[in-house]
Design an enzyme around this catalytic site. Structure first.
Site, PDB file in Angstrom:
ATOM      1  N   LYS A  12       0.838  -1.204   0.000  1.00  0.00           N
ATOM      2  CA  LYS A  12       0.000   0.000   0.000  1.00  0.00           C
ATOM      3  C   LYS A  12       0.879   1.264   0.000  1.00  0.00           C
ATOM      4  O   LYS A  12       1.872   1.281  -0.717  1.00  0.00           O
ATOM      5  CB  LYS A  12      -0.964  -0.023   1.183  1.00  0.00           C
ATOM      6  CG  LYS A  12      -1.716  -1.349   1.283  1.00  0.00           C
ATOM      7  CD  LYS A  12      -2.827  -1.314   2.266  1.00  0.00           C
ATOM      8  CE  LYS A  12      -3.414  -2.712   2.398  1.00  0.00           C
ATOM      9  NZ  LYS A  12      -4.712  -2.722   3.054  1.00  0.00           N
ATOM     10  N   HIS A  97      -8.034  -3.364  -6.547  1.00  0.00           N
ATOM     11  CA  HIS A  97      -8.014  -3.511  -5.086  1.00  0.00           C
ATOM     12  C   HIS A  97      -9.197  -2.739  -4.480  1.00  0.00           C
ATOM     13  O   HIS A  97      -9.580  -1.677  -4.988  1.00  0.00           O
ATOM     14  CB  HIS A  97      -6.693  -2.983  -4.518  1.00  0.00           C
ATOM     15  CG  HIS A  97      -6.513  -3.332  -3.082  1.00  0.00           C
ATOM     16  ND1 HIS A  97      -7.053  -2.564  -2.073  1.00  0.00           N
ATOM     17  CD2 HIS A  97      -5.903  -4.379  -2.484  1.00  0.00           C
ATOM     18  CE1 HIS A  97      -6.769  -3.129  -0.912  1.00  0.00           C
ATOM     19  NE2 HIS A  97      -6.068  -4.233  -1.130  1.00  0.00           N
ATOM     20  N   GLU A 167     -10.765 -11.076  -1.830  1.00  0.00           N
ATOM     21  CA  GLU A 167     -10.479 -10.258  -0.656  1.00  0.00           C
ATOM     22  C   GLU A 167     -11.780  -9.679  -0.110  1.00  0.00           C
ATOM     23  O   GLU A 167     -12.203  -8.588  -0.554  1.00  0.00           O
ATOM     24  CB  GLU A 167      -9.555  -9.105  -1.048  1.00  0.00           C
ATOM     25  CG  GLU A 167      -8.182  -9.534  -1.496  1.00  0.00           C
ATOM     26  CD  GLU A 167      -7.142  -8.526  -1.038  1.00  0.00           C
ATOM     27  OE1 GLU A 167      -6.258  -8.912  -0.280  1.00  0.00           O
ATOM     28  OE2 GLU A 167      -7.255  -7.349  -1.399  1.00  0.00           O
ATOM     29  N   GLY A 173      -7.676  -5.175   6.443  1.00  0.00           N
ATOM     30  CA  GLY A 173      -7.106  -3.965   7.046  1.00  0.00           C
ATOM     31  C   GLY A 173      -7.492  -3.730   8.495  1.00  0.00           C
ATOM     32  O   GLY A 173      -8.121  -4.568   9.141  1.00  0.00           O
ATOM     33  N   SER A 215      -6.465  -9.813   6.293  1.00  0.00           N
ATOM     34  CA  SER A 215      -5.965 -10.071   7.646  1.00  0.00           C
ATOM     35  C   SER A 215      -5.210 -11.399   7.773  1.00  0.00           C
ATOM     36  O   SER A 215      -5.312 -12.083   8.791  1.00  0.00           O
ATOM     37  CB  SER A 215      -7.122 -10.039   8.656  1.00  0.00           C
ATOM     38  OG  SER A 215      -7.706  -8.755   8.686  1.00  0.00           O
ATOM     39  N   GLY A 236      -1.537  -7.906   3.308  1.00  0.00           N
ATOM     40  CA  GLY A 236      -1.328  -6.465   3.478  1.00  0.00           C
ATOM     41  C   GLY A 236      -0.364  -6.173   4.609  1.00  0.00           C
ATOM     42  O   GLY A 236       0.853  -6.315   4.473  1.00  0.00           O
TER      43      GLY A 236
HETATM   44  C1  PEP Z   1      -5.099  -5.892   1.467  1.00  0.00           C
HETATM   45  O1  PEP Z   1      -5.275  -4.694   1.646  1.00  0.00           O
HETATM   46  O2  PEP Z   1      -5.027  -6.347   0.318  1.00  0.00           O
HETATM   47  C2  PEP Z   1      -4.995  -6.765   2.628  1.00  0.00           C
HETATM   48  C3  PEP Z   1      -5.175  -8.038   2.455  1.00  0.00           C
HETATM   49  O3  PEP Z   1      -4.720  -6.155   3.820  1.00  0.00           O
HETATM   50  P1  PEP Z   1      -4.551  -6.850   5.260  1.00  0.00           P
HETATM   51  O4  PEP Z   1      -3.762  -8.116   5.061  1.00  0.00           O
HETATM   52  O5  PEP Z   1      -3.827  -5.851   6.062  1.00  0.00           O
HETATM   53  O6  PEP Z   1      -5.942  -7.122   5.759  1.00  0.00           O
END
Ligand code: PEP
Length: 255
Positions: A12, A97, A167, A173, A215, A236
């Protein structure tokens, strides 16, 4: 490459500077380059890509982009084209995304980006995911429409360059409501496979890799990747913590 697990780190808008970006990439590379059964892709901010490319030591750990324009030439201030990514040797790009969709990117935009990037030979990681889960299963219809529209009009000859990342937005996030359970993920893996086969036929639809993201950490990675038979993960926050990411990569590698 396709028999390997694909682990994509989505950095990101981080790290804060090129020095930290290089150090984090080098840390990850030192682990990832030893793993035979995993390909690691670090999707870094555009401004770091050229410098990080110089730190690659092979194909096991490479740099990718987080977005691409569907336009091919100027005037489009602030945009980066597939040709530009290719010119510095970037091969992978994330498209659609949820954080870009939240800024107004539509399925139609995503489809145009997928086609533009695939035509230039890039490997395109197309993100899909519902905002909420409901008891009635409406979310499956939402996902079906998102996949069909995001991959609309893609010529079959480019399908070998497409990866789908599931996702669920509610699991992504710092604002995640909860982690997805392995059952949540397995259900969608089966569903997505059916959608892809319905769209592209038995052979080509079955060959599109499907990843999970949301996550992911060192505690849940094994269940997602091996228990749910995902072909990989999109990670992420944990991809910016080399010690945690190392555990995820090692679990994915099966060692
Ligand atoms: C993402 O933003 O693609 C993501 C999977 O974030 P996180 O792993 O932090 O939830």
């Amino acid at each position: 490459m396709r028999d390997k697990k694909i682990i994509i780190g989505n950095w990101k808008m981080a790290p804060k500077n090129i020095r930290d970006a290089k150090a984090t990439f080098q840390n990850i590379r030192s682990i990832a380059s030893k793993l035979q059964n995993v390909q690691t892709v670090i999707a870094a901010p555009y401004v770091y890509l050229s410098e990080l490319k110089k730190l690659e030591t092979g194909h096991r750990c490479v740099v990718g982009a987080q977005d691409v324009s569907f336009e091919s030439d100027d005037p489009h201030t602030g945009e980066v084209s597939a040709d530009m990514l290719k010119s510095i040797g970037v091969q992978h790009v994330i498209v659609g995304h949820s954080e870009r969709r939240a800024k107004g990117e539509t399925n139609e935009d995503v489809s145009k980006k997928v086609i533009a990037a695939a035509k230039k030979g890039l490997i395109v990681v197309v993100c899909v995911g519902e905002l909420e889960r409901d008891e009635e299963g409406e979310y499956t219809l939402y996902i079906k429409e998102q996949v069909m529209q995001s991959l609309a009009d893609i010529p079959k000859k480019y399908l070998g360059q497409i990866i789908v990342a599931y996702e669920p937005v509610w699991a992504i996030g710092v604002k995640a409501k909860r982690e997805a359970t392995p059952e949540d993920v397995l259900e969608m893996r089966i569903f997505l496979r059916k959608v892809l086969i319905d769209m592209f036929g038995d052979r080509k639809g079955a060959a599109v890799p499907v990843l999970y993201g949301g996550s992911v950490n060192q505690k849940n990675a094994f269940a997602y990747i091996h228990g749910c038979e995902m072909q990989g993960l999109l990670v992420g926050r944990a991809s910016l913590k080399p010690a945690v990411f190392e555990k995820i990569l090692t679990l994915a590698n099966g060692s």
